[in-house]
Design an enzyme around this catalytic site. Sequence first.
Site, PDB file in Angstrom:
ATOM      1  N   ARG A  30      -0.612  10.258  15.052  1.00 54.80           N
ATOM      2  CA  ARG A  30      -1.926  10.554  15.627  1.00 54.80           C
ATOM      3  C   ARG A  30      -2.908  10.562  14.458  1.00 54.80           C
ATOM      4  NH1 ARG A  30      -4.608  15.603  15.928  1.00 54.80           N
ATOM      5  NH2 ARG A  30      -6.542  15.344  17.135  1.00 54.80           N
ATOM      6  N   GLU A  61       3.566  15.819   9.151  1.00 49.50           N
ATOM      7  CA  GLU A  61       2.388  16.639   8.892  1.00 49.50           C
ATOM      8  C   GLU A  61       1.914  17.201  10.225  1.00 49.50           C
ATOM      9  OE1 GLU A  61      -0.711  14.701   6.763  1.00 49.50           O
ATOM     10  OE2 GLU A  61       0.518  14.354   4.990  1.00 49.50           O
TER      11      GLU A  61
END
Length: 742
Positions: A585, A640
């Site tokens: 994303r 992350e």
Amino acid sequence: MPLLPRTAAARRAIPRSSGARGRAAAALTAGAVFSSLLMALAPGAAAAEIPTGTVTVANIANGKCLDARAAATANGTAVQQYGCNGTTAQQWTVTATSNGYVRLGNSNDPAQTVDVTDVSTADNAPVQLWTYGGGLNQQWRAVDEGDGTFRLVNRNSGKCLDVPAASTADSVQLVQYTCNGTAAQRFAVTPVSTSPGDVDLGPNVAVFDPSMSSATIQSRLDTIFRRQETNQFGQERHAILFKPGTYNNDVNVGFYTQVLGLGSSPDSVNINGAVHVEADWFPPQNATQNFWRGAENLSVTPAGGTDRWAVSQASAYRRMHVRGNLELSDGGWSSGGYIADSRVDGQVRSGTQQQWLTRNSQLGSWTGSNWNMVFVGSQGVPATTFPSPPHTTIDRAPVTREKPYLTVDATGAYQVVVPPVRTESTGASWTTGAPAGTRLGMDTFFVVKPGATAAQINTALDAGKNLLVTPGVYHLDQTLRVTRPDTVVLGLGLATFIPDNGIKAMTVADVDGVKIAGILFDAGPVNSPVLLEVGPTGSSASHAANPTSLHDVYVRVGGAGVGKATTSVIVNSDHVIGDHMWIWRGDHGAGVGWTVNTGDTGIIVNGDDVTMYGLFVEHYQKYQTIWNGNRGQTYFYQNEMPYDPPNQAAWMNGPTQGYAAYKVADSVTSHQAYGLGSYCYFNVNPAVVAERAIEAPNRPDVRFRSMVTVSLGGTGTIRHVINDRGGPSNSSTNVANLVSYP
């Protein structure tokens, strides 16, 4: 992409390949481009050497072919663009006239020539077929753009063949227009081959052979690199193919560029010079955004003894033979990558790399580490010493299949080689004897080229064809349906599928042996429930003998523009192999923001006995990864957490602060994972907290080894590494390690 100050190892200088530095500074200004156009169009400018005989002419921007409307041959027939279909209405004979000009006759009647209507010199004058009579309006100069494409300049008007308003629609009649250097005026001219097994690979594939001069090859390589060096979210895609032989060239690999050897093994093609990635475009030599590129099936003898592959995610290095050393950073920061099925004779130097997976490879030696270095089924690699240094080594890879690859046989015919499944393997697949694999001829493939529609692709799949997807960006108005066992979907040059109107991009039936490789799935602006679904809900068939495999499959939600997808990838089938996946994303670029590029979860694994090598999942808004199947295995995981929760209230999992990056369902009784890293960088609101990075049931057969969490720059907190163990990572203690759980 994590940030890390340079280390002493990273500052080790190595010789730069010729032309590696200063490329960005050499980029032409707009004025220089205009001047070069004027020079090229001046009287006496050298004509480009376009192919003679029968050719196709395709616009570089939209991939559509020059076409005689309705296959007519009458005077006045519109010369239009149309989806390439291989008919003679889209084939043209190139015949020299005089002084470097040519005429283009249609193959249905070569006397019928591409002609500017009414001998006009005006902009937007339409182009038609007309019987050749020697008119200047029927003659064209092909001016080489340097990257294998041409602009076609009319002898009468001095104006360029042009797609009006850069349209992408079928049946648009072409015109002449003042030359302006845009892609609407650039055309790929490709010979129509009658050789058995030969195939038109479309406008974005450059094919080199040893008979070509090094200067000619270098010019083309440099032009492609200049276009792609900084083109992080652009629309161009390129594949560079080398036929077997030896070349003396510097191959600098930019965004959306894949460099491939066409031999039966990497040693069939040797590059004396470099096949490299630098970080010059992002000072100070920051490689944390060097994504979306690859090198495969080549050997390289690096100038100065050391080559450089300074990359981060989605930059595969496969079936490579480096006859020297390999450096994985460029002095600045770098953030993770993947080597598989390769041999490096010298030393691999990781430099600033924060995490890396090396699978089924043979190295002279390895030096360097930061947070998470994992080695699976490889030789000449460090022993497990996690966390100091953070090396994790698994001697054998339990089950693998190498990525399918394009090659040419002894006659020059293209084939795709599908390697077999290996179990408990170590080392590269090609270093002892002839590489194993099934060879598939081009007659079994539908070659997908820019302009192809989802309906055409599905028709080919329904007819039992494999797909060879040439470089391009393909918008889908219907879901691509892979239903036949053993189907191969092989993308070249980071071929990209974008689903429109909220559909799924691709579904795979619960069948044996499907191979999806080299595809980038890019979410569209209308939310899709899922982008790639492997097996329908409830899949239960065993595929132990012939698993489906996913190789260099990348997903992007936002970055190039607004994208939305609830879940990016769902794996419902059993025994699937994931072989390098980056599911992202977007945290930068266009169309990014907490309420803009929305995505709950990167990947959900419902199937049993699924094995993942090199799973990268980043920035999703709930769980990054959910694993519901039993007997799953992950070898290297990089994550992350989302950068952009606006506040803690916006990022709560019921009463729990934040979502874990890696969630193993409470119902799972057996799971193992090696080398997991999860990082936070809550730069919108540094007060945001994640309770844990990994969440899993506490059972003896649910096992984790070598885990690390990092608070990047102390911006945010991960309180625990797994469940209530390990940590914290925060502004006081950036890095937290945990050797094992339970």
